[in-house]
Design an enzyme around this catalytic site. Structure first.
Site, PDB file in Angstrom:
ATOM      1  N   SER A   1       0.788  -1.248   0.000  1.00  0.00           N
ATOM      2  CA  SER A   1       0.000   0.000   0.000  1.00  0.00           C
ATOM      3  C   SER A   1       0.812   1.285   0.000  1.00  0.00           C
ATOM      4  O   SER A   1       0.255   2.364  -0.203  1.00  0.00           O
ATOM      5  CB  SER A   1      -0.962  -0.001   1.198  1.00  0.00           C
ATOM      6  OG  SER A   1      -0.264   0.156   2.407  1.00  0.00           O
TER       7      SER A   1
ATOM      8  N   TYR B   1      22.572   2.175  10.400  1.00  0.00           N
ATOM      9  CA  TYR B   1      21.849   1.275   9.500  1.00  0.00           C
ATOM     10  C   TYR B   1      22.541  -0.091   9.378  1.00  0.00           C
ATOM     11  O   TYR B   1      22.198  -1.023  10.096  1.00  0.00           O
ATOM     12  CB  TYR B   1      21.598   1.921   8.119  1.00  0.00           C
ATOM     13  CG  TYR B   1      20.425   1.224   7.458  1.00  0.00           C
ATOM     14  CD1 TYR B   1      19.130   1.719   7.570  1.00  0.00           C
ATOM     15  CD2 TYR B   1      20.602   0.000   6.805  1.00  0.00           C
ATOM     16  CE1 TYR B   1      18.054   1.026   7.046  1.00  0.00           C
ATOM     17  CE2 TYR B   1      19.529  -0.690   6.275  1.00  0.00           C
ATOM     18  CZ  TYR B   1      18.267  -0.175   6.400  1.00  0.00           C
ATOM     19  OH  TYR B   1      17.200  -0.872   5.884  1.00  0.00           O
TER      20      TYR B   1
HETATM   21  P1  NAD Z   1       6.716   1.812   3.730  1.00  0.00           P
HETATM   22  O1  NAD Z   1       6.516   2.154   5.153  1.00  0.00           O
HETATM   23  O2  NAD Z   1       6.512   2.857   2.700  1.00  0.00           O
HETATM   24  O3  NAD Z   1       5.805   0.570   3.308  1.00  0.00           O
HETATM   25  C1  NAD Z   1       5.681  -0.568   4.102  1.00  0.00           C
HETATM   26  C2  NAD Z   1       4.424  -1.311   3.720  1.00  0.00           C
HETATM   27  O4  NAD Z   1       4.281  -2.445   4.596  1.00  0.00           O
HETATM   28  C3  NAD Z   1       3.163  -0.462   3.890  1.00  0.00           C
HETATM   29  O5  NAD Z   1       2.308  -0.704   2.803  1.00  0.00           O
HETATM   30  C4  NAD Z   1       2.563  -1.021   5.172  1.00  0.00           C
HETATM   31  O6  NAD Z   1       1.167  -0.863   5.277  1.00  0.00           O
HETATM   32  C5  NAD Z   1       2.936  -2.489   5.050  1.00  0.00           C
HETATM   33  N1  NAD Z   1       2.871  -3.210   6.313  1.00  0.00           N
HETATM   34  C6  NAD Z   1       3.494  -2.934   7.480  1.00  0.00           C
HETATM   35  N2  NAD Z   1       3.188  -3.847   8.416  1.00  0.00           N
HETATM   36  C7  NAD Z   1       2.356  -4.723   7.816  1.00  0.00           C
HETATM   37  C8  NAD Z   1       1.686  -5.913   8.270  1.00  0.00           C
HETATM   38  N3  NAD Z   1       1.844  -6.374   9.514  1.00  0.00           N
HETATM   39  N4  NAD Z   1       0.885  -6.561   7.384  1.00  0.00           N
HETATM   40  C9  NAD Z   1       0.718  -6.110   6.107  1.00  0.00           C
HETATM   41  N5  NAD Z   1       1.329  -5.000   5.636  1.00  0.00           N
HETATM   42  C10 NAD Z   1       2.127  -4.326   6.483  1.00  0.00           C
HETATM   43  O7  NAD Z   1       8.186   1.217   3.644  1.00  0.00           O
HETATM   44  P2  NAD Z   1       9.261   1.126   2.483  1.00  0.00           P
HETATM   45  O8  NAD Z   1      10.291   2.144   2.786  1.00  0.00           O
HETATM   46  O9  NAD Z   1       8.644   1.042   1.157  1.00  0.00           O
HETATM   47  O10 NAD Z   1       9.909  -0.276   2.874  1.00  0.00           O
HETATM   48  C11 NAD Z   1       9.669  -1.482   2.177  1.00  0.00           C
HETATM   49  C12 NAD Z   1      10.955  -2.280   2.172  1.00  0.00           C
HETATM   50  O11 NAD Z   1      11.954  -1.546   1.447  1.00  0.00           O
HETATM   51  C13 NAD Z   1      11.533  -2.526   3.569  1.00  0.00           C
HETATM   52  O12 NAD Z   1      12.108  -3.798   3.603  1.00  0.00           O
HETATM   53  C14 NAD Z   1      12.621  -1.458   3.675  1.00  0.00           C
HETATM   54  O13 NAD Z   1      13.634  -1.787   4.582  1.00  0.00           O
HETATM   55  C15 NAD Z   1      13.131  -1.472   2.231  1.00  0.00           C
HETATM   56  N6  NAD Z   1      13.926  -0.295   1.815  1.00  0.00           N
HETATM   57  C16 NAD Z   1      13.506   0.969   2.073  1.00  0.00           C
HETATM   58  C17 NAD Z   1      14.321   2.027   1.706  1.00  0.00           C
HETATM   59  C18 NAD Z   1      13.924   3.452   1.980  1.00  0.00           C
HETATM   60  O14 NAD Z   1      14.789   4.339   1.913  1.00  0.00           O
HETATM   61  N7  NAD Z   1      12.694   3.738   2.251  1.00  0.00           N
HETATM   62  C19 NAD Z   1      15.538   1.801   1.031  1.00  0.00           C
HETATM   63  C20 NAD Z   1      15.908   0.500   0.736  1.00  0.00           C
HETATM   64  C21 NAD Z   1      15.090  -0.560   1.147  1.00  0.00           C
END
Ligand code: NAD
Length: 392
Positions: free
Chosen positions: A49, A233
């Site tokens: 989402s 990190y």
């Molecule tokens: P985000 O917070 O934008 O999205 C996380 C999603 O997970 C949301 O849709 C949320 O509703 C969902 N979620 C959380 N708990 C949940 C549950 N119990 N059941 C179902 N859905 C659930 O986060 P993001 O930054 O897009 O992170 C996604 C991945 O990408 C993570 O593994 C993060 O470590 C990785 N990542 C993020 C970055 C960054 O800079 N944002 C960089 C590299 C990697």
């Protein structure tokens, strides 16, 4: 009602339905403009989402023409209270997918639970037979396990105290922050939440239920970043979880026949999760300044489209010597990092605006919740209690 942002620390407790819809549409238009990808056709996205998960779902659907099932954990709004941004994003995603004749269904609930895994498996059996790709993009503060134990992840170091500068983007203030080391129990809990255990449980359960195509691909996301962020990190509690995630990819590929698992190392971007990490927002706002000036900047959708079009389905999976997909290739380029570090050393309260893209950071933060979208009238009354097509 009219909806205004209510920001409390790292989150905004309101979301704008029309703004979220507009921002989802912009991402869809980007993918449509970028061209078709010869990729998977039945894609499950866990954590669909917001952020990278949403952008993955959009890339799969509008880039590959894939049917998608999204697992989300979001709240519906009422007439007097807005839904979560992820709810509105998903409602908009389904609306646009269905208008283009694409299959899109959503399951709303805790992805860590066996119940949600079973609901997804039943839906795949009923509607698809099998899935050919699983994206695992959860970023969660806690996980409740089957025995009722609740594990909470922490964002701490694993060495001694670590002090560095951080930024309060809203008030445009630099400050020093000292992060204390995580205890062993806190590291274990962070690995439980953000490591690979639940990812493997999903893939194992799907394999056991025979809902994975032979040759299925699964991908989860990680971050490495430059040395300046390592104490908080890569060498911090979250980094231990990410190492576990990378090891899990190898385990899944080795132990679950017919499935190839990858970890994609993505660029640092403003999402609900990353804004909660100390030090990182200062790094991100300097990085944005540099990458925009060098014409190399990408957001979630550009990153995820590139993952599908070039790294996964552009003629052989492209990995580094450790088997990781490197979507952070541009961020980690030597010239980019040299420019970032020059600004990092120079930045102070007086030259903040010159050294860091604080406006860009703030705009991206607001846009997570549907604010700051072009062409949306934020003074107009909007309907806040709309539903998601497949959940009606
Ligand atoms: P985000 O917070 O934008 O999205 C996380 C999603 O997970 C949301 O849709 C949320 O509703 C969902 N979620 C959380 N708990 C949940 C549950 N119990 N059941 C179902 N859905 C659930 O986060 P993001 O930054 O897009 O992170 C996604 C991945 O990408 C993570 O593994 C993060 O470590 C990785 N990542 C993020 C970055 C960054 O800079 N944002 C960089 C590299 C990697």
């Amino acid at each position: 009602m009219t909806v205004k942002p209510k920001i409390r620390g790292f989150i905004c407790t309101t979301a704008h339905p029309e703004g979220c819809r507009k921002i989802v549409k912009e991402q869809i238009d980007y993918v449509k403009g970028a061209g078709k990808v010869n990729g998977p056709k039945k894609v499950l996205v866990i954590g669909a989402s917001m952020g990278y998960g949403l952008a993955s779902r959009i890339s799969a659907a509008f880039g590959c023409g894939a049917s998608t099932i999204g697992v989300i954990f979001d709240k519906q709004g009422s007439e007097s209270k807005t839904a979560s941004a992820g709810w509105y994003n998903t409602a908009a995603f389904e609306e646009f997918a269905h208008a283009d004749g694409l299959y899109a269904k959503t399951i709303n609930g805790d992805a860590f639970s066996a119940d949600i895994k079973n609901q997804v498996i039943d839906l795949i059996k009923k509607d698809w037979g099998k899935a050919d790709m699983v994206v695992y993009s959860l970023a969660a503060p806690r996980r409740t396990c089957a025995d009722g134990t609740v594990y909470s992840s922490v964002l701490k170091t694993t060495g001694g105290d670590y002090t560095n500068r951080t930024i309060d983007v809203k008030n445009r203030k630099l400050s020093e922050v000292t992060i204390t080391p995580a205890t062993e129990d806190e590291v274990t809990a962070t690995i439980k939440v953000m490591g690979g255990e639940d990812w493997k449980e999903w893939i194992s359960a799907m394999k056991a239920a025979d809902v994975l195509e032979d040759g299925a691909v699964t991908v989860a996301y990680s971050y490495i970043g430059p040395e300046v962020t390592h104490p908080i990190y890569m060498d911090g509690s979250i980094g231990q979880a990410k190492k576990h995630l990378a090891a899990t990819a190898k385990e899944i590929s080795a132990e679950i026949s017919g499935v190839s698992a990858y970890v994609s190392v993505n660029k640092a971007l403003v999402t609900q999760s990353s804004s909660a990490i100390p030090v990182v927002p200062l790094y991100i706002s300097i990085l944005f300044k540099v990458m925009k000036e060098m014409n190399l900047h990408e957001g979630c959708i550009e990153q995820m489209y590139r993952l599908f079009a070039e790294k996964l389905f552009g003629g052989g999976v492209k990995v580094d010597g450790e088997g990781l997909i490197r979507l952070d290739d541009l961020e980690m380029r030597e010239d980019v990092q040299k420019n970032v570090m020059a600004l990092w050393d120079k930045i102070n309260e007086e030259n903040l605006g010159e050294c860091a893209d604080l406006d860009g950071y703030e705009r991206d933060f607001n846009r997570l919740f549907g604010f700051d979208a072009e062409g949306v009238d934020y003074e107009a009354d909007v309907k806040t209690d709309g539903g998601i097509d497949s959940l009606k």
